[in-house]
Scaffold this motif. Structure first.
Motif, PDB file in Angstrom:
ATOM      1  N   ARG A  80      49.258   9.613 -25.099  1.00 29.59           N
ATOM      2  CA  ARG A  80      47.969  10.148 -25.516  1.00 29.59           C
ATOM      3  C   ARG A  80      47.026   8.965 -25.748  1.00 29.59           C
ATOM      4  N   VAL A  81      45.913   8.943 -25.012  1.00 30.93           N
ATOM      5  CA  VAL A  81      45.010   7.801 -25.043  1.00 30.93           C
ATOM      6  C   VAL A  81      43.670   8.208 -25.657  1.00 30.93           C
ATOM      7  N   PHE A  82      43.233   7.411 -26.623  1.00 31.90           N
ATOM      8  CA  PHE A  82      41.945   7.622 -27.285  1.00 31.90           C
ATOM      9  C   PHE A  82      41.042   6.423 -27.024  1.00 31.90           C
ATOM     10  N   VAL A  83      39.758   6.688 -26.789  1.00 33.29           N
ATOM     11  CA  VAL A  83      38.809   5.631 -26.463  1.00 33.29           C
ATOM     12  C   VAL A  83      37.574   5.757 -27.360  1.00 33.29           C
ATOM     13  N   PRO A  84      36.836   4.674 -27.555  1.00 35.66           N
ATOM     14  CA  PRO A  84      35.681   4.714 -28.458  1.00 35.66           C
ATOM     15  C   PRO A  84      34.572   5.642 -27.971  1.00 35.66           C
ATOM     16  N   TYR A  85      33.920   6.252 -28.940  1.00 35.48           N
ATOM     17  CA  TYR A  85      32.695   6.999 -28.669  1.00 35.48           C
ATOM     18  C   TYR A  85      31.735   6.695 -29.820  1.00 35.48           C
ATOM     19  N   ILE A  86      30.506   6.311 -29.506  1.00 35.51           N
ATOM     20  CA  ILE A  86      29.526   5.960 -30.532  1.00 35.51           C
ATOM     21  C   ILE A  86      28.636   7.157 -30.814  1.00 35.51           C
ATOM     22  N   TYR A  87      28.675   7.593 -32.082  1.00 34.38           N
ATOM     23  CA  TYR A  87      27.856   8.724 -32.498  1.00 34.38           C
ATOM     24  C   TYR A  87      26.519   8.228 -33.033  1.00 34.38           C
ATOM     25  N   GLY A  88      25.483   9.004 -32.786  1.00 31.67           N
ATOM     26  CA  GLY A  88      24.166   8.681 -33.317  1.00 31.67           C
ATOM     27  C   GLY A  88      24.002   9.182 -34.738  1.00 31.67           C
ATOM     28  N   LYS A  89      22.751   9.170 -35.193  1.00 34.22           N
ATOM     29  CA  LYS A  89      22.482   9.462 -36.601  1.00 34.22           C
ATOM     30  C   LYS A  89      22.645  10.927 -36.964  1.00 34.22           C
ATOM     31  N   ALA A  90      22.941  11.796 -35.985  1.00 41.06           N
ATOM     32  CA  ALA A  90      23.140  13.209 -36.316  1.00 41.06           C
ATOM     33  C   ALA A  90      24.477  13.449 -36.991  1.00 41.06           C
ATOM     34  N   VAL A  91      25.392  12.471 -36.893  1.00 37.87           N
ATOM     35  CA  VAL A  91      26.710  12.626 -37.489  1.00 37.87           C
ATOM     36  C   VAL A  91      26.638  12.312 -38.977  1.00 37.87           C
ATOM     37  N   PRO A  92      27.247  13.162 -39.857  1.00 37.99           N
ATOM     38  CA  PRO A  92      27.224  12.882 -41.296  1.00 37.99           C
ATOM     39  C   PRO A  92      27.804  11.502 -41.590  1.00 37.99           C
ATOM     40  N   GLU A  94      27.756   7.997 -44.759  1.00 36.40           N
ATOM     41  CA  GLU A  94      27.415   7.533 -46.093  1.00 36.40           C
ATOM     42  C   GLU A  94      25.983   6.978 -46.101  1.00 36.40           C
ATOM     43  N   PRO A  95      25.327   6.996 -47.252  1.00 40.76           N
ATOM     44  CA  PRO A  95      23.930   6.544 -47.324  1.00 40.76           C
ATOM     45  C   PRO A  95      23.713   5.128 -46.800  1.00 40.76           C
ATOM     46  N   GLU A  96      24.672   4.230 -47.045  1.00 37.70           N
ATOM     47  CA  GLU A  96      24.516   2.839 -46.630  1.00 37.70           C
ATOM     48  C   GLU A  96      25.129   2.555 -45.269  1.00 37.70           C
ATOM     49  N   ALA A  97      25.643   3.562 -44.595  1.00 33.05           N
ATOM     50  CA  ALA A  97      26.294   3.358 -43.301  1.00 33.05           C
ATOM     51  C   ALA A  97      25.271   3.046 -42.220  1.00 33.05           C
ATOM     52  N   PRO A  98      25.695   2.399 -41.136  1.00 34.26           N
ATOM     53  CA  PRO A  98      24.776   2.095 -40.034  1.00 34.26           C
ATOM     54  C   PRO A  98      24.240   3.362 -39.384  1.00 34.26           C
ATOM     55  N   MET A 102      31.347   4.658 -34.902  1.00 34.36           N
ATOM     56  CA  MET A 102      32.343   4.858 -33.855  1.00 34.36           C
ATOM     57  C   MET A 102      33.434   5.817 -34.286  1.00 34.36           C
ATOM     58  N   ASP A 103      33.824   6.679 -33.368  1.00 34.21           N
ATOM     59  CA  ASP A 103      35.045   7.466 -33.501  1.00 34.21           C
ATOM     60  C   ASP A 103      35.871   7.143 -32.253  1.00 34.21           C
ATOM     61  N   MET A 104      37.079   7.643 -32.173  1.00 34.14           N
ATOM     62  CA  MET A 104      37.860   7.521 -30.951  1.00 34.14           C
ATOM     63  C   MET A 104      38.234   8.922 -30.506  1.00 34.14           C
ATOM     64  N   GLY A 174      33.831  -9.427 -34.684  1.00 37.67           N
ATOM     65  CA  GLY A 174      33.353  -8.414 -33.751  1.00 37.67           C
ATOM     66  C   GLY A 174      32.007  -8.785 -33.160  1.00 37.67           C
ATOM     67  N   HIS A 175      31.383  -7.810 -32.523  1.00 37.12           N
ATOM     68  CA  HIS A 175      30.104  -8.050 -31.856  1.00 37.12           C
ATOM     69  C   HIS A 175      28.908  -7.874 -32.803  1.00 37.12           C
ATOM     70  N   GLY A 176      29.164  -7.522 -34.047  1.00 35.84           N
ATOM     71  CA  GLY A 176      28.093  -7.483 -35.021  1.00 35.84           C
ATOM     72  C   GLY A 176      27.651  -6.111 -35.475  1.00 35.84           C
ATOM     73  N   LYS A 177      28.180  -5.058 -34.867  1.00 35.11           N
ATOM     74  CA  LYS A 177      27.795  -3.696 -35.252  1.00 35.11           C
ATOM     75  C   LYS A 177      28.699  -3.111 -36.337  1.00 35.11           C
ATOM     76  N   GLY A 178      29.864  -3.700 -36.536  1.00 35.56           N
ATOM     77  CA  GLY A 178      30.792  -3.200 -37.556  1.00 35.56           C
ATOM     78  C   GLY A 178      31.534  -1.942 -37.162  1.00 35.56           C
ATOM     79  N   TYR A 179      31.494  -1.571 -35.889  1.00 38.14           N
ATOM     80  CA  TYR A 179      32.084  -0.304 -35.466  1.00 38.14           C
ATOM     81  C   TYR A 179      33.567  -0.207 -35.819  1.00 38.14           C
ATOM     82  N   TYR A 180      34.347  -1.209 -35.438  1.00 37.57           N
ATOM     83  CA  TYR A 180      35.793  -1.127 -35.660  1.00 37.57           C
ATOM     84  C   TYR A 180      36.149  -1.268 -37.135  1.00 37.57           C
ATOM     85  N   ASP A 181      35.468  -2.155 -37.866  1.00 35.52           N
ATOM     86  CA  ASP A 181      35.777  -2.333 -39.284  1.00 35.52           C
ATOM     87  C   ASP A 181      35.525  -1.039 -40.054  1.00 35.52           C
ATOM     88  N   ILE A 182      34.408  -0.379 -39.778  1.00 33.17           N
ATOM     89  CA  ILE A 182      34.096   0.877 -40.469  1.00 33.17           C
ATOM     90  C   ILE A 182      35.055   1.977 -40.023  1.00 33.17           C
TER      91      ILE A 182
END
Length: 241
Positions: A80-92, A94-98, A102-104, A174-182
């Motif tokens: 079972r393989v999961f890959v990154p998908y970047i969600y925009g601001k419509a996704v719930p 935290e207030p301080e989140a970018p 990213m989800d997978m 990382g590349h500076g977006k914090g996707y994987y750390d978050i």
């Protein structure tokens, strides 16, 4: 504390700039050759071989280790393989989140992978209309979980991560977006409410040899940055805990 964080951000920015300049001069053949070496290493790792479910980044057209052969092998083996998908601001979030996070999400098959369209970075990416039929690691958009609904499905066991720079102590920049750390923090909170790292997937970084810092240097990291458990390098070396 503010001065310390500001200095850390500056150090990260300068290191990214330096490494980016270095790898921009690499030939396509060098990247392909190093990718073949790293792919062979990954496919021989016991953590990869025993994993029934894994997450793996889909690589840019150049400038990093290609993961195409790894994805194809995993799908052909029935993993079972999961890959990154970047969600925009419509996704719930935290207030301080970018503004984006990213989800997978799951791939259905080799054909599904091979028909993914590239995004603005040239990275193959699942389309938004297809998300309703895919499993999601964080379940942020209401889809099924990657950690499985039945015992037979099992949990995601391995994540193969990109990065801009790495060190021999398994530090990752990382590349500076914090996707994987978050993502890892949220996945950890979701799958291990007791705080135990035992529940985390095994984290493997893939690096061109030009992305490795000298032995006496370390990636600047703060408490929100996640180190990897192992590092496969294009010169054929494997660093692990």
């Amino acid at each position: 504390m503010a001065d310390k964080m500001s200095s850390l951000r500056l150090a990260k920015k300068e290191l990214r700039k330096s490494v980016r300049q270095t790898i921009s001069s690499l030939s396509e053949e060098s990247i392909k050759s190093q990718s073949r070496v790293v792919t062979s290493m990954i496919l021989s790792l016991p953590e990869y071989q025993k994993a029934g479910s894994l997450g793996v980044y889909l690589s840019m057209p150049r400038g990093e280790i290609s993961t195409g052969a790894i994805v194809k092998d995993a799908l052909q083996l029935g993993k079972r393989v999961f890959v990154p998908y970047i969600y925009g601001k419509a996704v719930p979030r935290e207030p301080e989140a970018p503004r984006s996070m990213m989800d997978m999400v799951s791939l259905h098959s080799l054909e599904d992978y091979e028909t993914l369209a590239p995004d603005s970075w040239g990275i193959p990416t699942p389309s938004e209309p297809s998300l309703g039929g895919r499993n999601s690691c964080l379940n942020g958009a209401g889809y099924n979980d990657c950690d499985g609904k039945t015992k037979e499905e099992g949990n995601i066991e391995l994540i193969i991560m990109p990065g801009m720079a790495f060190d021999k102590a398994l530090g990752r920049l990382g590349h500076g977006k914090g996707y994987y750390d978050i993502f890892l923090r949220q996945f950890h909170e979701k799958s291990a409410p007791d705080g135990s790292r035992h529940h985390l997937p095994f984290l493997i970084g893939l690096a061109l040899q030009e992305q490795m810092l000298p032995n006496d240097q370390r990636v600047p990291m703060d408490p929100t940055d996640w180190p990897v458990d192992a590092l496969a390098v294009g010169d054929g070396s494997l660093v692990r805990r």
